[in-house]
Motif scaffolding. Structure first.
Motif, PDB file in Angstrom:
ATOM      1  N   PRO A 228     -13.509  -8.036  31.415  1.00 39.80           N
ATOM      2  CA  PRO A 228     -14.366  -7.767  32.570  1.00 39.80           C
ATOM      3  C   PRO A 228     -15.187  -9.005  32.917  1.00 39.80           C
ATOM      4  O   PRO A 228     -15.772  -9.644  32.040  1.00 39.80           O
ATOM      5  N   LEU A 229     -15.220  -9.336  34.179  1.00 37.89           N
ATOM      6  CA  LEU A 229     -16.005 -10.479  34.645  1.00 37.89           C
ATOM      7  C   LEU A 229     -17.372 -10.045  35.164  1.00 37.89           C
ATOM      8  O   LEU A 229     -18.183 -10.873  35.565  1.00 37.89           O
ATOM      9  N   ASP A 230     -17.589  -8.736  35.173  1.00 34.20           N
ATOM     10  CA  ASP A 230     -18.891  -8.123  35.426  1.00 34.20           C
ATOM     11  C   ASP A 230     -19.140  -7.115  34.314  1.00 34.20           C
ATOM     12  O   ASP A 230     -18.188  -6.612  33.700  1.00 34.20           O
TER      13      ASP A 230
ATOM     14  N   PHE B  85     -10.076  -9.627  34.752  1.00 32.79           N
ATOM     15  CA  PHE B  85      -8.826 -10.367  34.592  1.00 32.79           C
ATOM     16  C   PHE B  85      -8.097  -9.759  33.409  1.00 32.79           C
ATOM     17  O   PHE B  85      -8.676  -9.591  32.330  1.00 32.79           O
ATOM     18  N   THR B  86      -6.841  -9.394  33.599  1.00 30.74           N
ATOM     19  CA  THR B  86      -6.093  -8.717  32.549  1.00 30.74           C
ATOM     20  C   THR B  86      -4.664  -9.236  32.489  1.00 30.74           C
ATOM     21  O   THR B  86      -4.106  -9.682  33.502  1.00 30.74           O
ATOM     22  N   PHE B  87      -4.082  -9.188  31.303  1.00 29.85           N
ATOM     23  CA  PHE B  87      -2.700  -9.627  31.128  1.00 29.85           C
ATOM     24  C   PHE B  87      -2.107  -8.920  29.921  1.00 29.85           C
ATOM     25  O   PHE B  87      -2.821  -8.276  29.138  1.00 29.85           O
ATOM     26  N   HIS B  88      -0.796  -9.008  29.788  1.00 27.38           N
ATOM     27  CA  HIS B  88      -0.089  -8.341  28.702  1.00 27.38           C
ATOM     28  C   HIS B  88       0.671  -9.352  27.850  1.00 27.38           C
ATOM     29  O   HIS B  88       1.102 -10.404  28.343  1.00 27.38           O
ATOM     30  N   LEU B  89       0.840  -8.994  26.596  1.00 26.33           N
ATOM     31  CA  LEU B  89       1.637  -9.768  25.651  1.00 26.33           C
ATOM     32  C   LEU B  89       2.565  -8.812  24.910  1.00 26.33           C
ATOM     33  O   LEU B  89       2.210  -7.651  24.685  1.00 26.33           O
ATOM     34  N   PHE B  90       3.747  -9.297  24.544  1.00 32.47           N
ATOM     35  CA  PHE B  90       4.597  -8.490  23.669  1.00 32.47           C
ATOM     36  C   PHE B  90       5.203  -9.369  22.593  1.00 32.47           C
ATOM     37  O   PHE B  90       5.311 -10.590  22.755  1.00 32.47           O
ATOM     38  N   GLU B  91       5.550  -8.744  21.477  1.00 36.79           N
ATOM     39  CA  GLU B  91       6.201  -9.454  20.391  1.00 36.79           C
ATOM     40  C   GLU B  91       7.648  -9.719  20.784  1.00 36.79           C
ATOM     41  O   GLU B  91       8.441  -8.791  20.922  1.00 36.79           O
ATOM     42  N   GLY B  92       7.953 -11.008  20.994  1.00 39.46           N
ATOM     43  CA  GLY B  92       9.293 -11.370  21.428  1.00 39.46           C
ATOM     44  C   GLY B  92      10.323 -11.336  20.318  1.00 39.46           C
ATOM     45  O   GLY B  92      11.527 -11.183  20.579  1.00 39.46           O
TER      46      GLY B  92
END
Length: 293
Positions: free
Chosen positions: A181-183, A263-270
């Motif tokens: 969160p940016l706020d 701002f959000t993003f996703h990661l996965f175990e490759g």
């Protein structure tokens, strides 16, 4: 900054399916990301030619996802920057924006992590890599990122209960959401809510890209989201909320007069992952599926 998770934090995440990490970004860093998004809007968004693509939260009682997920505009947004508007952003009479464009947008996606240096520095930074290493990830892959506005005054809409693994399929390897969160985020302006421990139940519903690329469709049955047991994750700006891909979460409409940018993003175990053709977001030659190490 040492972002290695402590044993206590790792245990909390494994038990509850989410973790709040305070002070992940400084107030100054939050201001940079908030300021940069206005530049992105002014650079990329031309309302004279832009489609009126409205984001609506999904409804699993329908045979198909909502309209924005059925458009080519959405299906081709994985490797570039595109804009999705709030449901109440346009006048029913004229079809034109009813509010200023900076308030009309629900989210921007899905390649901020490669196309804009300020967001790339966060999503691909050493701090994120430290979290991944703490969790034992061997080959973390970053496939998508979003900027979510949740505009004030009731315009920023509800996100209904869901599990991220319904929308991003890894074939069983770990999926993480990282939400910053940016706020300050609280109950009034639309903070996240979780059911602690609900990540032990795998997502039973999946949104699949159709084989003819004409849109997406739901496959499976919706998980039974409890009415009770929800916990509000009220957090200060700059915190990191780490989200297991199978934990049940939601957010309410922003009924305050305060912003709630994130701002959000996703990661996965490759390592060992099976990112099949049914995922809506597919790798392209542009290289927006980034291996962090």
């Amino acid at each position: 900054m040492d972002t290695s998770l402590t044993a206590e934090q790792i245990n909390h995440f494994n038990e509850n399916g989410y973790l709040i990490i305070p002070d992940f970004l400084s107030p100054a860093q939050c201001d940079v990301l908030k300021g940069k998004i206005r530049d992105v809007i002014d650079t990329y968004l031309d309302m004279s030619t832009h489609p009126r693509t409205v984001f609506t939260t999904y409804n699993a009682n329908k045979a198909e996802p909502d309209k924005h997920m059925m458009t080519d505009y959405f299906l081709t947004s994985g490797d570039c920057i595109k804009f999705f508007f709030e449901e109440g952003a346009f006048s029913e009479e004229s079809g034109e924006l009813a509010v200023p464009k900076h308030r009309a947008i629900n989210k921007i996606g899905h390649a901020l992590h490669t196309d804009v240096p300020e967001y790339r520095a966060v999503a691909q930074g050493d701090a994120v890599k430290g979290i991944c290493r703490s969790l034992g990830m061997v080959r973390p892959v970053l496939p998508q990122s979003m900027y979510i506005f949740k505009s004030p005054g009731g315009l920023g809409g509800e996100v209904t209960p869901h599990k991220d693994a319904s929308f991003l399929h890894t074939g069983g390897t770990r999926l993480l959401g990282l939400w910053i969160p940016l706020d300050d985020a609280d109950v009034e302006n639309g903070c996240l809510w979780f059911i602690p421990g609900s990540h032990t139940e795998q997502a039973a519903l999946h949104m699949n890209r159709k084989s003819d690329n004409s849109g997406c469709e739901f496959v499976g049955v919706q998980n039974n989201f409890a009415e009770e047991g929800w916990v509000a994750a009220e957090v200060a700006r700059g915190s990191m909320v780490l989200i297991d891909g199978n934990v049940s979460h939601k957010s309410h409409r922003n009924v305050s007069e305060r912003e709630r940018n994130a701002f959000t993003f996703h990661l996965f175990e490759g390592e060992g992952a099976d990112w099949g053709e049914t995922n809506w977001n597919q790798p392209t030659e542009k290289g927006t599926f980034v291996e962090l190490y």
